[in-house]
Scaffold this motif. Structure first.
Motif, short mmCIF file in Angstrom:
data_model
loop_
_atom_site.label_atom_id
_atom_site.label_comp_id
_atom_site.label_asym_id
_atom_site.label_seq_id
_atom_site.Cartn_x
_atom_site.Cartn_y
_atom_site.Cartn_z
N PRO A 113 0.82 -1.21 0.00
CA PRO A 113 0.00 0.00 0.00
C PRO A 113 0.85 1.25 0.00
CG PRO A 113 0.05 -1.01 2.17
CD PRO A 113 0.70 -1.97 1.25
N GLY A 114 0.27 2.34 -0.49
CA GLY A 114 0.97 3.62 -0.50
C GLY A 114 1.54 3.92 -1.87
N ASP A 115 1.46 5.20 -2.25
CA ASP A 115 2.02 5.61 -3.53
C ASP A 115 3.54 5.49 -3.51
OD1 ASP A 115 -0.50 6.23 -4.36
OD2 ASP A 115 -0.30 8.39 -4.06
N LEU A 116 4.10 5.34 -4.69
CA LEU A 116 5.54 5.45 -4.85
C LEU A 116 5.91 6.92 -4.68
CD1 LEU A 116 8.23 4.02 -5.73
CD2 LEU A 116 7.68 4.83 -8.04
N LEU A 117 6.86 7.22 -3.81
CA LEU A 117 7.22 8.59 -3.50
C LEU A 117 8.55 8.95 -4.17
CD1 LEU A 117 6.40 8.54 0.31
CD2 LEU A 117 4.94 9.33 -1.55
N LEU A 118 8.52 9.93 -5.04
CA LEU A 118 9.75 10.46 -5.63
C LEU A 118 10.22 11.62 -4.76
CD1 LEU A 118 8.90 10.55 -9.45
CD2 LEU A 118 9.67 8.63 -8.04
N VAL A 119 11.37 11.47 -4.13
CA VAL A 119 11.90 12.48 -3.23
C VAL A 119 13.09 13.15 -3.91
CG1 VAL A 119 12.96 12.92 -0.98
CG2 VAL A 119 11.12 11.23 -1.18
N PRO A 120 12.91 14.39 -4.38
CA PRO A 120 14.02 15.06 -5.08
C PRO A 120 15.07 15.58 -4.11
CG PRO A 120 12.08 16.48 -5.02
CD PRO A 120 11.67 15.17 -4.41
N VAL A 121 16.33 15.54 -4.56
CA VAL A 121 17.42 16.18 -3.82
C VAL A 121 17.28 17.68 -4.03
CG1 VAL A 121 19.92 16.43 -3.62
CG2 VAL A 121 18.91 14.18 -4.10
N PRO A 122 17.17 18.47 -2.95
CA PRO A 122 16.89 19.90 -3.12
C PRO A 122 18.11 20.71 -3.51
CG PRO A 122 17.14 19.40 -0.80
CD PRO A 122 17.26 18.08 -1.52
N SER A 123 17.90 21.77 -4.23
CA SER A 123 18.93 22.77 -4.46
C SER A 123 19.03 23.67 -3.24
CB SER A 123 18.59 23.62 -5.69
OG SER A 123 18.47 22.83 -6.86
N THR A 124 20.14 24.39 -3.12
CA THR A 124 20.24 25.35 -2.03
C THR A 124 19.27 26.50 -2.28
OG1 THR A 124 21.97 26.66 -3.11
CG2 THR A 124 22.69 24.79 -1.77
N GLN A 162 17.91 21.87 2.83
CA GLN A 162 19.26 22.13 3.33
C GLN A 162 19.14 22.68 4.74
OE1 GLN A 162 22.30 21.84 1.79
NE2 GLN A 162 21.64 21.22 -0.26
N ARG A 163 19.87 22.11 5.69
CA ARG A 163 19.81 22.58 7.07
C ARG A 163 21.02 23.44 7.43
NH1 ARG A 163 23.06 20.39 10.68
NH2 ARG A 163 21.78 21.27 12.34
N ARG A 164 22.01 23.48 6.57
CA ARG A 164 23.18 24.32 6.81
C ARG A 164 23.81 24.65 5.47
NH1 ARG A 164 27.68 21.54 5.75
NH2 ARG A 164 27.76 19.28 6.05
N ALA A 165 24.66 25.67 5.50
CA ALA A 165 25.35 26.06 4.27
C ALA A 165 26.39 25.01 3.89
CB ALA A 165 26.02 27.42 4.47
N VAL A 166 26.56 24.81 2.60
CA VAL A 166 27.59 23.89 2.10
C VAL A 166 28.44 24.64 1.07
CG1 VAL A 166 26.19 21.83 2.48
CG2 VAL A 166 26.06 23.01 0.28
N ALA A 167 29.66 24.14 0.88
CA ALA A 167 30.55 24.75 -0.11
C ALA A 167 30.11 24.36 -1.52
CB ALA A 167 31.99 24.29 0.14
N ASP A 168 30.54 25.16 -2.50
CA ASP A 168 30.28 24.83 -3.90
C ASP A 168 30.96 23.50 -4.21
OD1 ASP A 168 29.92 24.68 -6.60
OD2 ASP A 168 30.85 26.60 -7.08
N GLN A 169 30.19 22.57 -4.75
CA GLN A 169 30.71 21.22 -4.98
C GLN A 169 31.58 21.10 -6.22
OE1 GLN A 169 29.89 19.17 -2.10
NE2 GLN A 169 28.59 17.80 -3.28
N SER A 170 31.51 22.07 -7.12
CA SER A 170 32.12 21.91 -8.44
C SER A 170 33.61 21.64 -8.38
CB SER A 170 31.84 23.14 -9.31
OG SER A 170 32.34 24.30 -8.69
N GLY A 171 34.31 22.23 -7.41
CA GLY A 171 35.76 22.05 -7.37
C GLY A 171 36.22 21.01 -6.37
N LEU A 172 35.30 20.20 -5.85
CA LEU A 172 35.63 19.25 -4.80
C LEU A 172 35.74 17.83 -5.33
CD1 LEU A 172 33.25 20.48 -1.94
CD2 LEU A 172 35.60 21.19 -2.41
N GLY A 173 36.64 17.05 -4.72
CA GLY A 173 36.76 15.64 -5.05
C GLY A 173 35.70 14.83 -4.33
N SER A 174 35.69 13.51 -4.57
CA SER A 174 34.64 12.65 -4.02
C SER A 174 34.65 12.66 -2.50
CB SER A 174 34.80 11.23 -4.55
OG SER A 174 36.07 10.70 -4.23
N ARG A 175 35.82 12.53 -1.87
CA ARG A 175 35.89 12.52 -0.41
C ARG A 175 35.50 13.88 0.15
NH1 ARG A 175 35.26 9.25 3.73
NH2 ARG A 175 34.17 11.00 4.66
N GLN A 176 35.93 14.96 -0.51
CA GLN A 176 35.59 16.31 -0.06
C GLN A 176 34.09 16.56 -0.19
OE1 GLN A 176 38.35 18.18 -2.82
NE2 GLN A 176 39.57 18.97 -1.12
#
Length: 313
Positions: A113-124, A162-176
């Motif tokens: 039972p219950g609809d399939l829920l699509l949960v989008p990853v939010p933008s800042t 988003q519950r807190r500020a995050v850095a721009d991801q574009s220049g970060l590696g996978s671990r970062q």
């Protein structure tokens, strides 16, 4: 002003001459060649390397290159909102591929039972203000419509923030990127009721390292573990709420549930139907994984070409 801008973008997409989001051809939202690049192939399983702890199985409709990359950027950054429908159709295909892999809706008995829920990853919030829209949410709404037309009871549950500020991801590696996002997402107040017991598929426009989807999965699982314990009347609701609060706030060095023994995690995961990432960072599936309320899988429109799972052991 934000509402006026969004209204103008919607109107412009309807009445002004369009150009192809992929190649720029005149007077077409998406030309046949670019549409074929977007949804002409079967969706693929993708696996970022290294794979973040707690990342559900991810399927993508296309490779993030050439016409597909241009189409996604036109929708996201240039406000080509008419592209949401073809992008949503591609995303719906990736969702169906993921559901087929986990066997959701199959078998002799009735569908859970219950609809399939699509949960989008939010933008800042800053990105939404700058763009005038939330691209992942808009594509998710289009995908849900495609799924419903195909007979899959789907709806969008935009419960992550988003519950807190995050850095721009574009220049970060996978671990970062993983470190940057730990504890960055939370479920909005009342979100547990919106999620209910329905099965969840996390959705986004693009996956690179998988850090965003892993963090989204952690946030959804954490609130469901707490809600399931409370609803089950285990007599431990105070402890569970405190532990879930720690997980939602991202305390500790991993993306797992904090301050809980392995046996506790196994017990609570059985209540929620969720896979648990333990304190050692290893994903562990409960005996009844894949049940109602689980994060079944994740789906994206496109993924980096080198993350597609091809001939991997």
């Amino acid at each position: 002003m934000e509402g006026v801008r969004r209204w103008w973008q919607e109107l412009a997409g309807l009445v002004l001459p369009a150009e192809c989001g992929g190649c720029g051809s005149a007077r077409t939202v998406l030309c046949p060649q670019c549409r074929a690049a977007l949804d002409g192939a079967e969706p693929f399983r993708v696996r970022p390397v290294p794979e973040p702890p707690g990342l559900p199985a991810v399927h993508a409709a296309a490779r993030y290159a050439d016409e597909v990359r241009a189409t996604l950027l036109a929708h996201k950054e240039r406000g080509a909102l008419a592209l949401a429908r073809p992008l949503g159709a591609a995303l719906a295909g990736a969702v169906r591929a993921g559901l087929g892999e986990v066997g959701w809706g199959e078998g002799e008995g009735p569908r859970a039972p219950g609809d399939l829920l699509l949960v989008p990853v939010p933008s800042t919030r800053a990105a939404v203000r700058a763009r005038g829209h939330d691209p992942a949410r808009r594509i998710a709404l289009a995908a849900a419509g495609e799924l419903r037309r195909a007979g899959v009871p789907a709806r969008v549950a935009a419960v992550l923030r988003q519950r807190r500020a995050v850095a721009d991801q574009s220049g970060l590696g996978s671990r970062q990127r993983l470190d940057n996002l730990v504890g960055a997402l939370t479920v909005v107040p009342g979100g547990a009721r919106v999620l209910g017991g329905g099965p969840v598929v996390l959705v986004d426009d693009v996956v690179t390292t998988g850090a965003s989807l892993a963090e989204a999965a952690r946030a959804v699982r954490a609130v469901r573990v707490a809600a399931a314990a409370q609803w089950a009347g285990e007599g431990q609701s105070g402890r569970c709420e405190e532990e879930a609060k720690g997980a939602l706030c991202g305390e500790g060095a991993t993306a797992g549930y904090v301050g809980r023994t392995r046996e506790d995690s196994k017990k609570l995961s059985r209540l929620s139907g969720a896979e648990v990432t333990g304190v050692d960072g290893v994903s562990r599936a409960p005996d009844d994984a894949g049940g109602v309320g689980d994060v079944l899988c994740a789906a994206v429109v496109a993924a980096s070409p080198d993350s597609f799972e091809i001939n991997r052991n």
